[in-house]
Write an enzyme that holds these catalytic residues in place. Structure first.
Site, PDB file in Angstrom:
ATOM      1  N   CYS A 112      79.545  32.019  46.438  1.00  0.00           N
ATOM      2  CA  CYS A 112      79.032  32.624  44.784  1.00  0.00           C
ATOM      3  C   CYS A 112      79.806  33.780  44.178  1.00  0.00           C
ATOM      4  O   CYS A 112      79.635  34.731  45.081  1.00  0.00           O
ATOM      5  CB  CYS A 112      78.037  32.203  44.283  1.00  0.00           C
ATOM      6  SG  CYS A 112      78.200  31.703  42.536  1.00  0.00           S
TER       7      CYS A 112
ATOM      8  N   CYS B  99      67.492  11.061  39.809  1.00  0.00           N
ATOM      9  CA  CYS B  99      66.286  10.936  40.255  1.00  0.00           C
ATOM     10  C   CYS B  99      64.860  11.523  40.199  1.00  0.00           C
ATOM     11  O   CYS B  99      63.707  11.600  40.658  1.00  0.00           O
ATOM     12  CB  CYS B  99      66.996  12.068  42.050  1.00  0.00           C
ATOM     13  SG  CYS B  99      67.176  13.177  41.902  1.00  0.00           S
TER      14      CYS B  99
ATOM     15  N   ASP C 267      69.235  18.520  48.286  1.00  0.00           N
ATOM     16  CA  ASP C 267      69.989  20.000  47.197  1.00  0.00           C
ATOM     17  C   ASP C 267      68.866  20.943  46.822  1.00  0.00           C
ATOM     18  O   ASP C 267      69.166  22.368  47.258  1.00  0.00           O
ATOM     19  CB  ASP C 267      71.168  19.833  46.035  1.00  0.00           C
ATOM     20  CG  ASP C 267      72.242  20.983  45.270  1.00  0.00           C
ATOM     21  OD1 ASP C 267      72.404  21.456  46.559  1.00  0.00           O
ATOM     22  OD2 ASP C 267      71.890  21.167  44.232  1.00  0.00           O
TER      23      ASP C 267
END
Length: 394
Positions: A20, A268, A290
């Site tokens: 990133c 979720c 994730d």
């Protein structure tokens, strides 16, 4: 008996791994590089893995429309040509099936060229932005400490000028959680009508890395407290329900109403079970979720395994069912279980496995219950959202 085709299968792709151009203080993903092969210095998805991913992803889908989600790290560290190639491969292996591409980004690398591509190809963009400048720049900076807000606002202008469909993903932390009305008004002022507010709760190991649920850790200072989260949601809801029902869409309010109506919430964290949404790293390694990219949640690699094999494996099915099966007794007896379902398992770090944010959620559900009851009945009677705002303005 459970089958792998009972519900849609999603696998989020990480084309640049944890790489990133920002170094947000609360990021849960930057330290995932510790899972990579030390000899691999460039954590970018190869053309070989890209093609194999797209081929196998189509093979695993039973839905007509196939949703691809490109995430990071920062997904725009890969050049535009990478995503043009991805679309070519989608056309080859999709064989005419409709495709939706979703891209999560911090926005700082967007250009006119990028936005023309996103608009012309119907991509949905999720933009990470933590509200007004004072709040956003508190944690969202570069490694050199340079604030990112002005660059993100440039991205907002680009997205709007090119008519790219986008929504906001805002992290609620210890600093910005005290200002929900200012938060909300800011997003409306920049033309954002689809907003996801995500509470940040992380524990850190002795080395400063994000701790898994199986590791000891200390709560990070940036984590939102249960009191802050509950107050944030209640005050935000009061502003929204009197002004913007049916006009501004806030994910947690939509999910709450869905559970109130007895339908799948679409989030979720508030569903009864999880495990149908995995994540694939740049090297083809697949993990359960994730937020569970740790070695103990590794499912395999697409070089050796299909998505059906990994996502319907006993290991993944146990992972998904554990959300329901390991609920503490306090949760099982709670009147709000139907609305919360214990929230995300990663946050079950309280005593006896209680969700750390439990008190905040209980405050929120108690506060919105009359409104949710009314909206559920209005939906059942097929009456318009305006009725809700008129009723609660009284």
């Amino acid at each position: 008996m459970r089958t792998p085709f009972a519900r849609p299968l999603y696998v989020m792709a990480k084309p640049a791994g944890s790489s990133c151009n920002l170094a947000c203080s609360y990021c849960y993903y930057l330290d995932k590089k510790r899972l990579y092969d030390p000899a691999d210095k460039r954590h970018y998805m190869s053309d070989e893995i890209l093609e194999l991913f797209i081929k196998r992803y189509f093979e695993a889908q039973t839905q007509n429309e196939v949703v691809f989600t490109w995430h990071g790290g920062e997904a725009l560290l890969r050049p535009l040509e990478f995503y043009k190639k991805a679309m070519e491969l989608q056309r080859i292996y999709g064989k005419g099936r409709p495709v939706l591409n979703c891209l999560q980004t911090n926005g700082t690398l967007l250009t006119d060229e990028w936005c023309r591509f996103l608009h012309n190809n119907g991509w949905l963009v999720g933009l990470s932005i933590d509200g007004p400048q004072e709040f956003h720049d508190e944690y969202r900076r570069t490694r050199n400490g340079v604030p990112s807000f002005l660059n993100v606002m440039r991205a907002v202008r680009l997205l709007n000028s090119h008519k790219v469909e986008w929504n906001a993903m805002a992290v609620v932390n210890d600093f910005n959680s005290e200002h929900p009305e200012e938060f909300y008004d800011f997003f409306k002022s920049i033309g954002c009508n689809y907003i996801q507010f995500a509470p940040i709760v992380e524990r850190l190991t002795d080395h400063g890395d994000i701790a898994s649920n199986n590791e000891p850790g200390v709560l990070a200072d940036f984590s939102v407290s249960p009191r802050q989260w509950g107050n944030f949601l209640c005050r935000l809801f009061d502003r929204w329900v009197r002004q913007d029902v049916g006009k501004v869409f806030i994910q947690i309010f939509d999910a709450t109403l869905a559970n109130w109506c007895g339908v799948e919430p679409g989030v979720c964290s508030m569903a009864k079970e999880c495990g149908h949404a995995g994540v694939m790293e740049y090297d083809g390694t697949v993990y359960s979720c994730d937020h569970f990219v740790f070695s103990e949640y590794r499912l395999g690699n697409i070089r050796e395994n299909t998505f059906i094999e990994m996502m319907s494996s006993d290991k993944q099915l146990r992972f998904g069912a554990a959300k329901r099966d390991t609920l503490p007794e306090k949760c099982r007896q709670c009147r709000w279980l139907f609305a919360c379902n214990g929230e995300c398992p990663k946050n079950r770090i309280g005593p006896n496995g209680i969700n750390y944010l439990c008190d905040g959620y209980r405050q929120y559900f108690e506060h919105v219950a009359p409104y949710m009851d009314f909206m559920r009945d209005e939906l059942a009677a097929n009456r318009p959202p305006a009725n809700v705002m008129q009723h609660f303005r009284k």
